[in-house]
Write a protein that holds these residues in place. Structure first.
Motif, PDB file in Angstrom:
ATOM      1  N   UNK A   1      10.644  -3.463  -7.431  1.00 15.89           N
ATOM      2  CA  UNK A   1      11.987  -2.880  -7.415  1.00 15.89           C
ATOM      3  C   UNK A   1      11.948  -1.563  -8.572  1.00 15.89           C
ATOM      4  N   UNK A   2      10.728  -1.510  -9.250  1.00 15.36           N
ATOM      5  CA  UNK A   2      10.627  -0.397 -10.190  1.00 15.36           C
ATOM      6  C   UNK A   2      10.208   0.743  -9.747  1.00 15.36           C
ATOM      7  N   UNK A   3      10.899   1.953 -10.130  1.00 18.08           N
ATOM      8  CA  UNK A   3      10.476   3.155  -9.676  1.00 18.08           C
ATOM      9  C   UNK A   3      10.097   3.946 -10.838  1.00 18.08           C
ATOM     10  N   UNK A   4       8.888   4.526 -10.776  1.00 14.95           N
ATOM     11  CA  UNK A   4       8.334   5.510 -11.749  1.00 14.95           C
ATOM     12  C   UNK A   4       7.560   6.858 -11.324  1.00 14.95           C
ATOM     13  N   UNK A   5       8.175   7.824 -11.932  1.00 16.32           N
ATOM     14  CA  UNK A   5       7.596   9.189 -11.180  1.00 16.32           C
ATOM     15  C   UNK A   5       7.693  10.293 -12.335  1.00 16.32           C
ATOM     16  N   UNK A   6       6.968  11.436 -11.985  1.00 19.86           N
ATOM     17  CA  UNK A   6       6.985  12.657 -12.697  1.00 19.86           C
ATOM     18  C   UNK A   6       6.746  13.809 -11.451  1.00 19.86           C
TER      19      UNK A   6
ATOM     20  N   UNK B   1       9.628  19.721 -16.385  1.00 23.92           N
ATOM     21  CA  UNK B   1       8.973  18.669 -15.457  1.00 23.92           C
ATOM     22  C   UNK B   1      10.036  17.499 -15.789  1.00 23.92           C
ATOM     23  N   UNK B   2      10.233  16.666 -14.915  1.00 22.69           N
ATOM     24  CA  UNK B   2      11.271  15.514 -14.884  1.00 22.69           C
ATOM     25  C   UNK B   2      10.303  14.164 -14.551  1.00 22.69           C
ATOM     26  N   UNK B   3      10.781  13.190 -15.678  1.00 26.85           N
ATOM     27  CA  UNK B   3      10.077  11.961 -15.749  1.00 26.85           C
ATOM     28  C   UNK B   3      11.179  10.796 -15.419  1.00 26.85           C
ATOM     29  N   UNK B   4      10.958  10.061 -14.705  1.00 26.77           N
ATOM     30  CA  UNK B   4      11.805   9.141 -14.531  1.00 26.77           C
ATOM     31  C   UNK B   4      11.063   7.716 -14.294  1.00 26.77           C
ATOM     32  N   UNK B   5      12.046   6.804 -15.008  1.00 27.57           N
ATOM     33  CA  UNK B   5      11.728   5.140 -14.736  1.00 27.57           C
ATOM     34  C   UNK B   5      12.974   4.397 -14.517  1.00 27.57           C
ATOM     35  N   UNK B   6      13.005   3.674 -13.447  1.00 27.95           N
ATOM     36  CA  UNK B   6      14.047   2.883 -13.070  1.00 27.95           C
ATOM     37  C   UNK B   6      13.674   1.673 -12.604  1.00 27.95           C
ATOM     38  N   UNK B   7      14.809   0.747 -12.597  1.00 28.59           N
ATOM     39  CA  UNK B   7      14.704  -0.778 -12.204  1.00 28.59           C
ATOM     40  C   UNK B   7      15.729  -1.264 -11.452  1.00 28.59           C
ATOM     41  N   UNK B   8      15.434  -1.539 -10.267  1.00 27.75           N
ATOM     42  CA  UNK B   8      16.400  -2.048  -9.396  1.00 27.75           C
ATOM     43  C   UNK B   8      16.538  -3.615  -9.628  1.00 27.75           C
ATOM     44  N   UNK B   9      17.934  -4.080  -9.642  1.00 28.53           N
ATOM     45  CA  UNK B   9      18.002  -5.498  -9.747  1.00 28.53           C
ATOM     46  C   UNK B   9      17.451  -6.202  -8.757  1.00 28.53           C
TER      47      UNK B   9
ATOM     48  N   UNK C   1       0.867  -1.210   0.118  1.00 27.72           N
ATOM     49  CA  UNK C   1      -0.062   0.134  -0.096  1.00 27.72           C
ATOM     50  C   UNK C   1       0.900   1.376  -0.027  1.00 27.72           C
ATOM     51  N   UNK C   2       1.899   0.941   0.790  1.00 25.72           N
ATOM     52  CA  UNK C   2       2.745   2.384   0.806  1.00 25.72           C
ATOM     53  C   UNK C   2       3.278   2.740  -0.414  1.00 25.72           C
ATOM     54  N   UNK C   3       4.090   1.580  -1.373  1.00 21.71           N
ATOM     55  CA  UNK C   3       4.578   1.662  -2.463  1.00 21.71           C
ATOM     56  C   UNK C   3       3.576   2.172  -3.388  1.00 21.71           C
ATOM     57  N   UNK C   4       2.455   1.495  -3.530  1.00 16.92           N
ATOM     58  CA  UNK C   4       1.500   2.114  -4.424  1.00 16.92           C
ATOM     59  C   UNK C   4       1.068   3.528  -4.181  1.00 16.92           C
ATOM     60  N   UNK C   5       1.137   3.988  -2.983  1.00 19.12           N
ATOM     61  CA  UNK C   5       0.769   5.382  -2.897  1.00 19.12           C
ATOM     62  C   UNK C   5       1.982   6.473  -3.418  1.00 19.12           C
ATOM     63  N   UNK C   6       3.126   5.770  -3.673  1.00 22.23           N
ATOM     64  CA  UNK C   6       4.129   6.682  -4.059  1.00 22.23           C
ATOM     65  C   UNK C   6       4.311   6.643  -5.748  1.00 22.23           C
ATOM     66  N   UNK C   7       3.386   5.640  -6.327  1.00 22.65           N
ATOM     67  CA  UNK C   7       3.511   5.684  -7.675  1.00 22.65           C
ATOM     68  C   UNK C   7       2.081   6.725  -8.316  1.00 22.65           C
ATOM     69  N   UNK C   8       2.665   7.495  -9.170  1.00 25.22           N
ATOM     70  CA  UNK C   8       1.539   8.482  -9.736  1.00 25.22           C
ATOM     71  C   UNK C   8       0.450   7.869  -9.957  1.00 25.22           C
TER      72      UNK C   8
END
Length: 417
Positions: A194-199, A207-215, A164-171
């Motif tokens: 481990x994915x991180x997606x944000x704007x 405006x900054x857009x980011x997509x990342x993938x943690x191993x 739930x916490x991680x879901x709240x951090x995803x736009x």
């Protein structure tokens, strides 16, 4: 039948009746509710019951022990004296083959001395004491299973909270600017990913857009992704050019990532509203898909190594003017893998399918953004997901077209520059 034979038969029958009463009393105790808090008390009561109901029993000791004979707990009745003339009974039974601790002992051991002289009585006692070992093992195993079930429920509760916490951090809401709108699609492989997606709105222009993938997968990767989110916001306080963002993030995260033998792939896209263009930098991340009326391609942008792999990594930035209407899809590799049927759908198949989808929505005057998102979910459900999947959909207008209508959107707080 002689008087002596009758007396022996009477003694055997009496003995069996006593043992039957013992078994009933013992079973009643062993069927009680038991936990780690009450296990020792129940074992002590069992030992007391057996000691009081077996007339020939002089000494009884039950213990929970380790492989190396470390005694975690013991209960005993009777005095340790000269047992040379008594009948010894001993035995042990394994509680758990792979565990050895005070909560999960390796063995239950029994030591007893009785005054039994008759061979039939000795044989019956040996069987009864073996049953006592089985009963105590059952109690210990029930405690272990109960404890494991509680731990599992607690872990599931913790994982659900983390989800739930991680879901709240995803736009969740679509971000709509004058010439560009963005929407996030996110599906973790397990509870958390481990994915991180944000704007992030930097200021009125950028405006900054980011997509990342943690191993890796699961909670460890999720914790790193949450840390990266915090680091990104710290970096954007002073730098927002994508190449500088990646360089500074690598400097901040390198020590922690190298200690955990992890790395992060990332793509940073900075939208310039005044020039209606994107600035892109990659750190080992898949290249984005670019779709417009005249071009459907994997965008040929230069990339550096993933974050956490080299201490002194530097990155290049490339500019992509948005001259015509179209889409840019930033994604993690789970996006491609989620489209599996019998074989891996290659990226060119995605390009072809999305191109046909765009043409269809243009002819039917439907919302193309909704269509692209629906198609991604459809392909994800159709295949077998093997990794976290994230896609950031950027839809942009041409420089000559009417801007997107402004809508309210929940976005990240702007950085203070």
């Amino acid at each position: 039948m002689t008087r002596e034979s009758n007396e022996q038969l009477r003694q055997v029958l009496t003995l069996k009746q006593n043992y039957e009463r013992l078994l009933i009393a013992s079973n009643e105790q062993s069927l009680r509710e038991v936990s780690y808090e009450t296990l020792q008390q129940v074992i002590e009561e069992l030992v007391e019951t057996w000691y009081s109901k077996i007339d020939s029993l002089v000494y009884l000791r039950l213990s929970l022990e380790s492989q190396n004979h470390i005694v975690y707990f013991q209960a005993e009745k009777g005095e340790r004296n000269d047992f040379s003339e008594l009948h010894p009974v001993s035995g042990q039974i394994v509680v758990h083959e792979d565990m050895d601790s005070a909560l999960a002992p390796r063995f239950v051991r029994l030591e007893a001395y009785t005054g039994a002289e008759d061979s039939q009585q000795k044989e019956l006692e040996q069987s009864l004491f073996q049953l006592l070992l089985v009963n105590v093992r059952g109690l210990a195993q029930r405690c272990l299973h109960q404890h494991q079930a509680l731990e599992l429920r607690f872990m599931e509760s913790e994982m659900e909270l983390a989800r739930r916490i991680q879901s709240m951090l995803v736009p969740k809401e679509q971000l709509t600017l004058a010439g560009l709108c963005a929407r996030a699609v996110y599906a973790p492989f397990t509870y958390v990913g481990g994915d991180y997606i944000d704007y992030i709105r930097v200021n009125e222009r950028y405006t900054c857009f980011i997509v990342a993938d943690v191993s890796g997968h699961g909670l460890p990767a999720s914790l790193l992704a949450s840390g990266i989110r915090t680091a990104v916001r710290a970096v954007l306080q002073k730098s927002w050019s994508p190449d500088e963002v990646l360089t500074r993030l690598n400097q901040l995260l390198y020590d922690d990532l190298s200690k955990t033998r992890s790395y992060v792939t990332m793509l940073v896209a900075l939208y310039d509203a005044e020039e209606h263009a994107l600035l892109l930098s990659r750190a080992g991340h898949p290249r984005p898909l670019y779709l417009s009326a005249t071009q459907k391609m994997v965008l040929p942008c230069v990339g550096g190594v993933g974050l956490g792999l080299l201490a002194d990594s530097t990155y290049k930035v490339e500019k992509v003017p948005l001259k015509e209407e179209g889409f840019l899809l930033l994604y993690t590799d789970g996006f491609v893998e989620s489209g599996r049927k019998k074989a891996l759908r290659c990226i060119h198949t995605w390009l072809q399918d999305l191109s046909l989808l765009m043409d269809k929505h243009e002819r039917e005057s439907e919302n193309a953004m909704d269509g692209v998102e629906s198609y991604i979910w459809e392909m994800t459900r159709e295949g077998q997901q093997t990794d976290d999947m994230s896609v950031l959909i950027l839809q942009f207008q041409s420089t000559s077209e009417k801007p997107f209508p402004e809508i309210d959107a929940v976005t990240a707080p702007p950085a203070s520059l």
